[in-house]
Write an enzyme that holds these catalytic residues in place. Sequence first.
Site, PDB file in Angstrom:
ATOM      1  CG  LEU A   1     -19.238  -1.422   4.473  1.00 49.28           C
ATOM      2  CD1 LEU A   1     -19.017  -0.014   5.003  1.00 49.28           C
ATOM      3  CD2 LEU A   1     -20.606  -1.951   4.893  1.00 49.28           C
ATOM      4  N   GLY A   2     -18.686  -3.853   0.187  1.00 49.65           N
ATOM      5  CA  GLY A   2     -18.756  -3.951  -1.260  1.00 49.65           C
ATOM      6  C   GLY A   2     -18.104  -2.802  -1.990  1.00 49.65           C
TER       7      GLY A   2
ATOM      8  CE1 TYR B   1      -3.040  -3.029   0.416  1.00 48.50           C
ATOM      9  CE2 TYR B   1      -3.300  -2.532   2.744  1.00 48.50           C
ATOM     10  CZ  TYR B   1      -3.590  -3.316   1.659  1.00 48.50           C
ATOM     11  OH  TYR B   1      -4.443  -4.381   1.807  1.00 48.50           O
TER      12      TYR B   1
ATOM     13  CB  SER C   1     -14.100  -5.072  -0.068  1.00 52.13           C
ATOM     14  OG  SER C   1     -12.960  -4.448  -0.588  1.00 52.13           O
TER      15      SER C   1
END
Length: 327
Positions: free
Chosen positions: A204-205, A56, A202
């Site tokens: 929360l999509g 990252y 992810s």
Amino acid sequence: MRSRTLGQGLVTSAIGLGCMGMTQPRGGGADESESIRTIRRALDLGVTLIDTADTYGPHTNEVIVGKAIAGRRSEVVLATKFGIVKDAQGRRSVDGRPEYVRRCCDASLARLGIDHIDLYYQHRIASDVPVEETWGAMSELVAAGKVRYLGISEASAATVRRAHAVHPVAASQNEYSLFTREPESELMPTLRELGIGLVPYSPLGKGLLSGAIGADATFDTKDSRAINPRYQGDNIGRNVAAIEPLRELARAKDLTVAQLALAWLLRQGPDVVPIPGTRSVSRLEENAAAVAVELTGEDVARIGALLPPGIAAGDRRAAEPMVNAGA
């Protein structure tokens, strides 16, 4: 904040904080001071599991996390990862060589400013290095006191078994949400058979389950969703429409859509610890509050039926431009 246990004894908060977007933001520029405030607020709320990775940034995310947890190390369950390599043009490959594992661990420790990593993940599996060789090197890091527990990410159930035979796997990190139910079929039964926790990323999509995205949303070219199939063409409209029943149920319970989606995920088992990502204090506080949401068995079944497996339009991600990626 409630606690949960991953694998063979790694106690964490029931919900964690994913830090990737602090240096790989979905549009706009990253704000280091805002990110540090968010991480420290997470600790104030009892959110102990802080998740980062050497890729990252690359590398800058670990530096920010290190600054944020300075002086508060005892409050943190620090997770980081190795294995994804980016070249100067941003192209990605996977490296699982033992010498690379050792070098990455030492570099992460230095950037984070800590003397041990609580949970060290193999971020992706290299097809040209047997997972047993990679995990042999990882187990040496545990023996050396540099790492407490080991994890694996986006690996198949068969690969998880192979890694676990070398050294116990504490957690498997996989994309899992109401819009991405694939882990339920084969992976989750395997994890539970072996006593391995699941850390959904992810959850929360990628924002769809936050309830804040409309069918007409557009995304900056720096935003990964600009090439994500679920946000392309007619797919985004279909996906936004699919969560409308969830939105109505959330309103009836005086919750946000995100809180309802996270509460459902938390009810999938005491071995599930989602790590919603944000660099916003307000979003962090909203997400953390999902831990206190009480859902009945009927609620859980109803939510799962409103968004059944396969309802999402489009693949969960664009094809990863990585070489040497295995299973």
